[in-house]
Design a protein around this motif. Sequence first.
Motif, short mmCIF file in Angstrom:
data_model
loop_
_atom_site.label_atom_id
_atom_site.label_comp_id
_atom_site.label_asym_id
_atom_site.label_seq_id
_atom_site.Cartn_x
_atom_site.Cartn_y
_atom_site.Cartn_z
N LYS A 74 0.79 -1.07 -0.10
CA LYS A 74 -0.03 0.10 0.03
C LYS A 74 0.86 1.30 0.06
O LYS A 74 2.20 1.23 0.47
N ASP B 9 -1.61 -0.52 -8.85
CA ASP B 9 -2.89 -1.06 -8.00
C ASP B 9 -4.19 -0.49 -9.01
O ASP B 9 -4.77 0.31 -8.29
N GLU B 10 -4.38 -0.91 -10.12
CA GLU B 10 -5.51 -0.57 -10.78
C GLU B 10 -6.80 -0.64 -10.27
O GLU B 10 -7.78 0.18 -10.37
N PRO B 11 -7.06 -1.71 -9.54
CA PRO B 11 -8.20 -1.92 -9.09
C PRO B 11 -8.70 -0.91 -7.88
O PRO B 11 -9.79 -0.55 -7.45
N GLU B 12 -7.59 -0.78 -7.00
CA GLU B 12 -7.65 0.26 -5.80
C GLU B 12 -8.99 0.09 -4.96
O GLU B 12 -9.41 0.58 -4.42
N SER B 13 -9.00 -1.42 -4.99
CA SER B 13 -9.94 -2.06 -4.17
C SER B 13 -9.61 -2.93 -2.86
O SER B 13 -10.16 -3.78 -2.48
N GLY B 14 -8.48 -2.53 -2.38
CA GLY B 14 -7.88 -3.26 -1.19
C GLY B 14 -6.92 -4.51 -1.48
O GLY B 14 -6.66 -4.61 -2.69
N HIS C 186 -5.17 -8.91 -9.11
CA HIS C 186 -4.88 -8.04 -10.44
C HIS C 186 -3.27 -8.56 -10.58
O HIS C 186 -2.90 -8.65 -11.61
N ASN D 249 -6.77 -7.90 -1.48
CA ASN D 249 -7.17 -9.01 -2.00
C ASN D 249 -7.47 -8.69 -3.48
O ASN D 249 -6.93 -9.39 -4.33
N ALA D 250 -7.94 -7.59 -3.85
CA ALA D 250 -8.12 -7.09 -5.26
C ALA D 250 -6.86 -7.06 -5.91
O ALA D 250 -6.71 -7.27 -7.07
#
Length: 234
Positions: free
Chosen positions: A25, A90-95, A102, A97-98
């Motif tokens: 992160k 971090d293209e998902p930027e959803s935490g 990815h 596990n996402a």
Amino acid sequence: MKRTEGEIATNTDPTGSWSLVVPLKPLARAKSRLAPTTGDALRPRLALAFARDTVAAALSCPAVLDVVVVTDDARAGAALTALGARVVPDEPESGLNAALAHGARTVRARRPRAALAALNADLPALRPGELARVLNYSAEFPRTFVTDAAGIGTTFLSAAPGVELRPSFGGPSRARHLDSGAVEADLTGIDSVRQDVDTGADLRAALALGVGPHTAEHTAQHPGAGILRAVPRR
């Protein structure tokens, strides 16, 4: 691969087949639970030091072909690229596990039959030989995981070629990975793979095991260096 002092840790003659995915992160938000021990000024620098020592050890492991780091932090990305890792945003930027899912897709886009594993970025005591034992064990199963030193979370999760990673990291993830059908690694002598660092007590445990040079350097600069005394990694 032998490595001399100061040499980049990339496995320049890789014989392994594993691709590792390491999530990180943004440093400004990383390792917030360390703040009571280290203070806010040192905390992000330690987070990067942990990641550098983790990635360097992983790239020195003969079973590892490459390391993909998933992060949006430009400073961390540059430092880990310099070690030989491939950094993807971090293209998902959803935490967490996402980000891991990815990273796994990124690996398989290049190597569809890759054996891959997720590895925590906060394993500053990681030893290449212990990681190799975990990877060799994991090669016998579709999915394998390593429980953290506390016996609650997860520091490593593998997926064999053709198998989806299905990460469920965070909190009591050991139970979730067991429920998902992943095999818990039944190995002793892999303390460096288990010892992630979230708290001051975790950091002291990692230092007692022996940490990599980046973590050792930053803890030596801490005003309480007598409390956070690093043991050189063997």
